[in-house]
Design a protein around this motif. Structure first.
Motif, PDB file in Angstrom:
ATOM      1  N   ASP A 151       0.831  -1.210   0.000  1.00 17.92           N
ATOM      2  CA  ASP A 151       0.000   0.000   0.000  1.00 17.92           C
ATOM      3  C   ASP A 151       0.865   1.260   0.000  1.00 17.92           C
ATOM      4  N   LEU A 152       1.897   1.262   0.852  1.00 16.74           N
ATOM      5  CA  LEU A 152       2.753   2.447   0.968  1.00 16.74           C
ATOM      6  C   LEU A 152       3.610   2.646  -0.277  1.00 16.74           C
ATOM      7  N   ALA A 153       4.071   1.534  -0.863  1.00 24.53           N
ATOM      8  CA  ALA A 153       4.837   1.662  -2.112  1.00 24.53           C
ATOM      9  C   ALA A 153       3.947   2.184  -3.230  1.00 24.53           C
ATOM     10  N   ASP A 154       2.714   1.745  -3.263  1.00 22.93           N
ATOM     11  CA  ASP A 154       1.769   2.203  -4.280  1.00 22.93           C
ATOM     12  C   ASP A 154       1.476   3.696  -4.130  1.00 22.93           C
ATOM     13  N   ALA A 155       1.485   4.179  -2.879  1.00 26.30           N
ATOM     14  CA  ALA A 155       1.174   5.586  -2.620  1.00 26.30           C
ATOM     15  C   ALA A 155       2.384   6.500  -2.807  1.00 26.30           C
ATOM     16  N   SER A 156       3.594   5.922  -2.887  1.00 28.77           N
ATOM     17  CA  SER A 156       4.806   6.735  -2.933  1.00 28.77           C
ATOM     18  C   SER A 156       5.250   7.021  -4.372  1.00 28.77           C
ATOM     19  N   ASP A 157       5.796   8.226  -4.571  1.00 28.55           N
ATOM     20  CA  ASP A 157       6.391   8.584  -5.865  1.00 28.55           C
ATOM     21  C   ASP A 157       7.911   8.609  -5.791  1.00 28.55           C
ATOM     22  N   ASP A 158       8.461   8.229  -4.625  1.00 27.10           N
ATOM     23  CA  ASP A 158       9.915   8.228  -4.431  1.00 27.10           C
ATOM     24  C   ASP A 158      10.463   6.846  -4.803  1.00 27.10           C
ATOM     25  N   PRO A 159      11.278   6.735  -5.848  1.00 24.63           N
ATOM     26  CA  PRO A 159      11.799   5.430  -6.278  1.00 24.63           C
ATOM     27  C   PRO A 159      12.601   4.714  -5.185  1.00 24.63           C
ATOM     28  N   ALA A 160      13.355   5.464  -4.388  1.00 25.22           N
ATOM     29  CA  ALA A 160      14.153   4.848  -3.323  1.00 25.22           C
ATOM     30  C   ALA A 160      13.247   4.246  -2.243  1.00 25.22           C
ATOM     31  N   GLU A 161      12.198   4.975  -1.906  1.00 23.83           N
ATOM     32  CA  GLU A 161      11.269   4.447  -0.901  1.00 23.83           C
ATOM     33  C   GLU A 161      10.558   3.210  -1.424  1.00 23.83           C
ATOM     34  N   ARG A 162      10.147   3.248  -2.679  1.00 23.71           N
ATOM     35  CA  ARG A 162       9.493   2.083  -3.274  1.00 23.71           C
ATOM     36  C   ARG A 162      10.403   0.864  -3.235  1.00 23.71           C
ATOM     37  N   ALA A 163      11.661   1.076  -3.574  1.00 20.73           N
ATOM     38  CA  ALA A 163      12.610  -0.051  -3.606  1.00 20.73           C
ATOM     39  C   ALA A 163      12.758  -0.681  -2.224  1.00 20.73           C
ATOM     40  N   SER A 164      12.824   0.155  -1.191  1.00 21.75           N
ATOM     41  CA  SER A 164      13.011  -0.390   0.159  1.00 21.75           C
ATOM     42  C   SER A 164      11.742  -1.066   0.682  1.00 21.75           C
ATOM     43  N   ARG A 165      10.589  -0.583   0.243  1.00 20.61           N
ATOM     44  CA  ARG A 165       9.346  -1.191   0.724  1.00 20.61           C
ATOM     45  C   ARG A 165       9.026  -2.492  -0.011  1.00 20.61           C
TER      46      ARG A 165
END
Length: 458
Positions: A151-165
């Motif tokens: 859910d949080l990765a889907d809501a994020s536009d930050d590639p680094a945050e998506r990668a870690s989640r």
């Protein structure tokens, strides 16, 4: 015999060993022959081998938590709390109740089956940032956490945050770790199809273990087969590797790799409950040293079994061999130690515990499994039937069997469910928050506490 003179039997722990012992005592002892008391923080028996399926949502939590209060036939008194110390000299067990009251419970015979806790090492950040897979709460919490990462990765536009989640690390190549990685990977693989903004290729599962082989107890052939199944699913298996340090957003492996992740699941073995260290008795690799009859040498009326005791493995015929901390041994030790307690009460001879291992079953989710029942190596659906058949048979009540069978059928027909229950709504919880390892007394504290209580009574 009246209630004043009836022997008091105290059983510590409601796992496979403790509950098996209590139920056997209830069947074999007449109501006026002894008083039986069980100390446990939760009034249910947890079927631990199925926790990965709770974490992945295949089974509901109540399916693997068998209530101890459901039947009216049982007469054992249950004390809701945890044993935090035992004074062998005074025959007193110190208990912290669920209301945080410290009470002294006297006994004539004590059966120590407090189980085990997650084994950890002095790795920076481990207990602060890792999840365990040892309790029902942890399994349910991990499920919420994993779905929330999508859910949080889907809501994020930050590639680094998506990668870690979207990267997940499981440490421990035994049964618990392998099944956890396999079942949760299957969950995320199915769930990501419902998240059109997430590239499925970004989801990565890592399974690491310091050992050179995956599940070595299965043998080379089945171990390799399991590893090949995981690899086909895209799970990166790294052997001879562990964790150097853990942080809130990344984990450093001992081979130098740094993996961005918000999910570190630690399943690298277990150690005996800290209760054992309060006795001041001899131990073998942290487990209480007992004889083949599961009594503590030199102590009157003290029995120990399960994960917390080093029970000699007589069936192996090897000097120094002890029974592994598995459910099949714990269940059988529970009934056997109950027989020995009854024999002690009736001045009859005790018998040694002997059980030949029935084999191993590993459920990797869906149609994937590897099993070795009675030494026969199985793969695929036959292995899955063996694995689930054994677990279904081992569940203690018909109600639990119906619930588990219904959950399996519903999952097979309708597929996975991706509902997040909201356990994480308030604050994050990690390994250190679930097992309360700092609650136990030292042997000196136990002795001082009991002597102080005795002085007050005098």
């Amino acid at each position: 015999m009246n209630t004043v003179t009836r022997p008091r039997i105290l059983v510590v722990g409601a796992g496979f060993a403790g509950v098996g012992c209590v139920r056997r005592l209830e069947r074999k002892l007449a109501p006026d022959e002894a008083d039986v008391t069980l100390v446990t923080p939760f009034s249910y028996q947890l079927y631990l081998p199925l926790l990965p399926q709770v974490a992945s949502g295949v089974l509901t939590p109540q399916s693997v938590a068998v209530s101890l209060r459901r039947s009216k036939r049982y007469r054992t008194r249950i004390i809701p709390g945890g044993a935090i110390g035992v004074d062998l000299k005074s025959k007193v067990c110190v208990i912290r109740t669920i209301t945080d009251q410290i009470i002294n419970e006297r006994y004539d015979y004590i059966v120590l089956a407090p189980g085990s806790i997650t084994r950890t090492f002095d790795i920076p950040g481990l207990t602060e940032h890792a999840f365990g897979m040892k309790t029902l709460a942890e399994a349910a919490y991990i499920r919420d956490h994993v779905i929330s990462q999508l859910d949080l990765a889907d809501a994020s536009d930050d590639p680094a945050e998506r990668a870690s989640r979207l990267q997940f690390v499981v440490v421990g190549g035994g049964y618990a770790g392998t099944e956890t990685a396999a079942c949760l990977q299957k969950l995320t693989h199915a769930a990501v199809k419902r998240y059109p903004r997430i590239d499925p290729g970004l989801i990565k599962w890592h399974l690491i273990d310091i050992a050179p082989k995956l599940m070595p107890e299965l043998g080379d052939k089945l171990g390799r087969s399991a590893q090949e199944i995981l690899a086909r699913r895209g799970i990166d298996v790294s052997l001879g590797v562990s964790i150097e340090k853990a942080g809130p957003e990344e984990v450093t492996f001992t081979d130098g790799r740094v993996v961005p992740t918000r999910t570190l699941i630690w399943t690298a073995g277990v150690v005996a409950s800290p209760l054992i260290s309060t006795l001041g008795a001899e131990t073998v690799r942290g487990r209480l040293a007992v004889n083949a009859e599961m009594t503590l040498p030199g102590q009157d009326g003290v029995f120990a079994l399960g994960d917390a005791a080093a029970v000699p493995d007589e069936a192996k015929g090897e000097e120094g061999a002890i029974c592994p901390p598995t459910a099949q041994h714990a269940m059988r030790q529970g009934t056997h130690v109950a027989d020995n307690v009854v024999a002690t009460l009736r001045n009859q001879p005790l018998t040694p515990y002997v059980h030949k291992d029935l084999g191993l079953v590993v459920d990797l989710g869906g149609k994937d499994a590897v099993s070795k029942p009675l030494g026969v190596e199985l793969h695929g659906l036959p292995a899955q039937f063996a694995a689930r058949g054994y677990h279904w048979w081992a569940l203690r009540t018909n109600v639990a069997k119906v619930r588990v069978a219904t959950n399996w059928t519903l999952n097979a027909v309708a597929g996975d469910d991706f509902v997040r229950t909201g356990f994480q709504a308030r604050k994050a919880a990690r390994l250190k928050d679930f097992e309360f390892t700092d609650a136990y007394m030292t042997p000196e504290q136990v002795r001082t506490h009991v002597e102080g209580a005795e002085h007050k009574e005098a």
